[in-house]
Design a protein around this motif. Structure first.
Motif, PDB file in Angstrom:
ATOM      1  N   GLY A 130       0.824  -1.318   0.085  1.00  0.00           N
ATOM      2  CA  GLY A 130      -0.092   0.003  -0.112  1.00  0.00           C
ATOM      3  C   GLY A 130       0.812   1.295  -0.070  1.00  0.00           C
ATOM      4  O   GLY A 130       2.182   1.376   0.162  1.00  0.00           O
ATOM      5  N   ALA A 131       0.133   2.374  -0.311  1.00  0.00           N
ATOM      6  CA  ALA A 131       0.585   3.701   0.069  1.00  0.00           C
ATOM      7  C   ALA A 131       1.573   3.726   1.427  1.00  0.00           C
ATOM      8  O   ALA A 131       2.794   4.213   1.617  1.00  0.00           O
ATOM      9  CB  ALA A 131      -0.097   4.748   0.070  1.00  0.00           C
ATOM     10  N   TRP A 132       0.849   3.245   2.360  1.00  0.00           N
ATOM     11  CA  TRP A 132       1.393   3.081   3.866  1.00  0.00           C
ATOM     12  C   TRP A 132       1.059   1.665   4.473  1.00  0.00           C
ATOM     13  O   TRP A 132       0.002   1.241   4.169  1.00  0.00           O
ATOM     14  CB  TRP A 132       1.174   4.378   4.861  1.00  0.00           C
ATOM     15  N   ASN A 133       2.069   1.169   5.085  1.00  0.00           N
ATOM     16  CA  ASN A 133       1.835  -0.283   5.447  1.00  0.00           C
ATOM     17  C   ASN A 133       2.363  -0.508   7.035  1.00  0.00           C
ATOM     18  O   ASN A 133       3.483   0.269   7.429  1.00  0.00           O
ATOM     19  CB  ASN A 133       2.725  -1.201   4.478  1.00  0.00           C
ATOM     20  N   ILE A 134       1.761  -1.358   7.764  1.00  0.00           N
ATOM     21  CA  ILE A 134       2.134  -1.767   9.049  1.00  0.00           C
ATOM     22  C   ILE A 134       2.530  -3.198   9.020  1.00  0.00           C
ATOM     23  O   ILE A 134       1.502  -3.913   8.516  1.00  0.00           O
ATOM     24  CB  ILE A 134       1.565  -1.072  10.254  1.00  0.00           C
ATOM     25  N   ARG A 135       3.658  -3.683   9.568  1.00  0.00           N
ATOM     26  CA  ARG A 135       4.206  -4.909   9.808  1.00  0.00           C
ATOM     27  C   ARG A 135       4.083  -5.289  11.235  1.00  0.00           C
ATOM     28  O   ARG A 135       4.950  -4.518  11.742  1.00  0.00           O
ATOM     29  CB  ARG A 135       5.160  -5.416   9.100  1.00  0.00           C
ATOM     30  N   PHE A 136       3.406  -6.214  11.865  1.00  0.00           N
ATOM     31  CA  PHE A 136       3.335  -6.427  13.298  1.00  0.00           C
ATOM     32  C   PHE A 136       3.005  -7.893  13.679  1.00  0.00           C
ATOM     33  O   PHE A 136       2.881  -8.566  12.720  1.00  0.00           O
ATOM     34  CB  PHE A 136       2.446  -5.586  13.850  1.00  0.00           C
ATOM     35  N   ALA A 137       3.329  -8.159  14.762  1.00  0.00           N
ATOM     36  CA  ALA A 137       3.102  -9.709  15.219  1.00  0.00           C
ATOM     37  C   ALA A 137       2.254  -9.661  16.504  1.00  0.00           C
ATOM     38  O   ALA A 137       2.287  -8.965  17.361  1.00  0.00           O
ATOM     39  CB  ALA A 137       4.163 -10.343  15.454  1.00  0.00           C
ATOM     40  N   LEU A 138       1.447 -10.993  16.289  1.00  0.00           N
ATOM     41  CA  LEU A 138       0.759 -11.173  17.765  1.00  0.00           C
ATOM     42  C   LEU A 138       1.267 -12.543  18.250  1.00  0.00           C
ATOM     43  O   LEU A 138       1.610 -13.413  17.249  1.00  0.00           O
ATOM     44  CB  LEU A 138      -0.754 -11.281  17.454  1.00  0.00           C
ATOM     45  N   MET A 184      10.777 -11.209  13.060  1.00  0.00           N
ATOM     46  CA  MET A 184       9.461 -11.035  14.051  1.00  0.00           C
ATOM     47  C   MET A 184       9.523 -12.332  14.659  1.00  0.00           C
ATOM     48  O   MET A 184       8.806 -12.362  15.756  1.00  0.00           O
ATOM     49  CB  MET A 184       8.152 -10.429  13.456  1.00  0.00           C
ATOM     50  N   ALA A 185      10.035 -13.503  14.279  1.00  0.00           N
ATOM     51  CA  ALA A 185      10.122 -14.693  15.038  1.00  0.00           C
ATOM     52  C   ALA A 185      11.529 -14.989  15.553  1.00  0.00           C
ATOM     53  O   ALA A 185      11.833 -15.952  15.720  1.00  0.00           O
ATOM     54  CB  ALA A 185       9.872 -15.832  14.004  1.00  0.00           C
ATOM     55  N   GLY A 186      12.399 -13.987  15.614  1.00  0.00           N
ATOM     56  CA  GLY A 186      13.704 -14.016  16.271  1.00  0.00           C
ATOM     57  C   GLY A 186      14.718 -14.849  15.156  1.00  0.00           C
ATOM     58  O   GLY A 186      15.561 -15.310  15.626  1.00  0.00           O
ATOM     59  N   VAL A 187      14.623 -14.820  14.164  1.00  0.00           N
ATOM     60  CA  VAL A 187      15.275 -15.818  12.962  1.00  0.00           C
ATOM     61  C   VAL A 187      16.376 -14.654  12.385  1.00  0.00           C
ATOM     62  O   VAL A 187      15.610 -13.657  11.522  1.00  0.00           O
ATOM     63  CB  VAL A 187      14.561 -16.554  12.148  1.00  0.00           C
ATOM     64  N   PRO A 188      17.516 -14.892  12.483  1.00  0.00           N
ATOM     65  CA  PRO A 188      18.699 -13.994  11.747  1.00  0.00           C
ATOM     66  C   PRO A 188      18.162 -13.798  10.242  1.00  0.00           C
ATOM     67  O   PRO A 188      17.813 -14.766   9.650  1.00  0.00           O
ATOM     68  CB  PRO A 188      19.912 -14.720  12.034  1.00  0.00           C
ATOM     69  N   ASP A 189      18.641 -12.625   9.795  1.00  0.00           N
ATOM     70  CA  ASP A 189      18.464 -12.579   8.348  1.00  0.00           C
ATOM     71  C   ASP A 189      19.411 -11.220   7.976  1.00  0.00           C
ATOM     72  O   ASP A 189      19.725 -10.393   8.660  1.00  0.00           O
ATOM     73  CB  ASP A 189      17.037 -11.942   8.037  1.00  0.00           C
TER      74      ASP A 189
END
Length: 536
Positions: A317-325, A376-381
């Motif tokens: 989108g024009a603006w986006n949020i990525r988050f985790a539960l 967000m799952a603590g996996v290195p990248d």
């Protein structure tokens, strides 16, 4: 316009006896751990600064133990040679290992790379400063313990170093400075202190209770030059029962304020406990594409072009949020439904989520579809490094990182300031806005080609202007490249810079010879303070 290099005369910094110090360090550490050849030293330069800028070390020493660090510091104090500490030295975008003054000796701690403890029952680890996030992840995986290590976007950096610079990751323990619990520190005189309850011999709560008896001193050694941290306890996250990778997208730039306002209550009340990232369409463009494939003009990439391309290519989108539960499955799904309902009033807003089995959250797992689902799952990248190809194969950047209230109006203010000023210079607005519980950190990656020195100078000069302009709006920087530390520190000017005056008194008490990282965070020792101010 201010010069890109307004550092004080280096002769004032290096009045010590370097030759004597080198001889003594070689004897104490072994000659192989005192680096002076150009080929090896290249690894300790700022890779994102042209060589002519001078952000590179002339000498690097690498202690391998606490006793080695004590020896290094004592020799520095006795010979008057200033030193600048780095852990891994991967703090790129903020200078890496490079000292403020190239004649300051770098003390690099990569050899101190032991994971000293992994405690599953109480969910903490103890590490030395040379341990990278990837190395800690590997150690936890090898132990078989069900713990998630919080990792930043790039996992090659030091856990300790990133924490000391107030870095962040993306799980429930995203605020690395807040997750720290109990340090061991070597002071300028070579003495060793332990913070918190570690100040008591035989303490069983050193890495469990952040408060000891009396003042809490851990923060004195973050973003400072008061001592060298040699051990640190870090709280980590127990593997959750459920993990849901979530996204919110809005189609119009004008929906930014509504997006922030609708999302904020879920951060403030703790429904969303990780560190979400807010970003525009243009931020996603450099991930794999060179600029020449998108826009062949000197002007900045138009926002509308980026929005159209990214929606067609990836429904960004024009603006986006990525988050985790995270949590038990029923609670996660109920929270996701509540969040989804909150965005029904924004036309065309989309809220999506992908439930991932936490047991599948591992390296190379197909369950983790992209970089954000991994971190967000603590996996290195390390995949975000590809953004550096935006201007060709010799890409670099500096990060302009302002803190603003978590309000739609303030987020819009900093977005408009930085994007407008960058457009005036043909700089593309690539930003990740980290959403903390009550404030946000607007991290603009100011991308350039390192080989194009005029372009880099223009970026540096714009950065200087933005520091002042943002401060005038009430927004301070939370982190800075050595080139800008004095300028950023100057903006914290309440009551005639009374906070800095207090910090300088502490500096002079702990480091009377002024040998630990002169000028870091704008903190100068007494012997250089007058000369530094005159130079400015």
């Amino acid at each position: 316009m201010t010069s890109t290099d307004d550092r004080p005369d280096t002769a004032a910094h290096t009045s010590g006896d370097l030759e004597t110090a080198l001889a003594r360090w070689r004897e104490a550490l072994g000659p192989e751990h005192v680096i002076t050849d150009d080929e090896s030293l290249a690894d300790f330069a700022d890779p994102y600064a042209p060589a002519s800028f001078g952000y590179r070390a002339k000498v690097v020493v690498q202690p391998g133990s606490v006793e080695d660090v004590q020896a290094v510091v004592r020799i520095a104090s006795e010979t008057g040679v200033p030193i600048w500490t780095s852990s891994q030295g991967r703090n790129y975008g903020y200078g890496g290992s490079a000292p403020l003054d190239p004649d300051t000796v770098v003390v690099n701690l990569r050899r101190m790379n032991r994971v000293l403890e992994i405690n599953e029952e109480l969910a903490y680890v103890v590490v030395e400063p040379g341990v990278s996030f990837r190395e800690l992840y590997d150690a936890v995986q090898a132990s078989g313990k069900k713990l998630w290590v919080d990792v930043p976007d790039l996992s090659w950096g030091s856990v300790v170093g990133n924490t000391l610079e107030h870095g962040n990751g993306f799980t429930l323990y995203y605020d690395h400075a807040a997750a720290e619990c109990g340090m061991e520190v070597v002071l300028a005189d070579g003495s060793v202190v332990r913070t918190g309850t570690g100040a008591m011999s035989g303490s069983k709560t050193w890495h469990l209770s952040k408060r000891g008896f009396g003042p809490r001193t851990d923060s004195l050694f973050m973003q400072s030059n008061m001592g060298i941290v040699t051990k640190m306890g870090v709280w980590v996250m127990p593997q959750p029962d459920a993990y849901k990778d979530c996204q919110i997208k809005v189609r119009r730039d004008s929906d930014l304020e509504a997006l922030v306002e609708a999302f904020r209550p879920f951060l403030v009340d703790g429904t969303v406990g990780n560190c979400p990232i807010l970003f525009p369409a243009l931020t996603a463009l450099p991930n794999g594409l060179p600029r020449s494939a998108v826009w062949d003009k000197k002007s900045s990439v138009p926002r509308e072009l980026a929005e159209g391309m990214m929606w067609e290519a990836a429904r960004i989108g024009a603006w986006n949020i990525r988050f985790a539960l995270y949590g038990d499955r029923q609670t996660v799904e109920r929270d996701f439904e509540r969040i989804s309902a909150a965005f029904a009033s924004i036309p065309d807003a989309e809220v999506t989520g992908n439930t991932i089995d936490p047991a599948e959250a591992k390296l190379d797992s197909p369950a983790l579809a992209d970089q954000k689902s991994r971190v967000m799952a603590g996996v290195p990248d390390l995949s975000m490094l590809q953004v550096l190809n935006w201007h060709g194969t010799n890409g670099g950047h500096i990060s302009f990182a302002s803190t603003v209230p978590l309000k739609g109006e303030d987020v819009r203010n900093i977005v408009e300031l930085v994007s407008t000023r960058e457009a005036e210079h043909g700089i593309d607005y690539t930003v990740g806005i980290m959403l903390y519980q009550r404030f946000a950190i607007h991290v603009a990656l100011m991308l350039y080609n390192v080989g194009n020195e005029p372009q880099v100078k223009e970026v540096y000069e714009l950065y200087r202007d933005l520091v002042v302009e943002a401060a005038e709006m009430g927004y301070g920087e939370y982190r800075a490249h050595p080139a800008f530390m004095d300028l950023v520190a100057e903006q914290f000017d309440h009551n005639d810079h009374s906070h800095m005056a207090m910090v300088e008194k502490i500096k002079d008490a702990l480091d009377p010879a002024g040998i630990l990282a002169p000028g870091k965070q704008g903190i100068w020792p007494a012997r250089l303070r007058t000369a530094e101010k005159q130079a400015k």
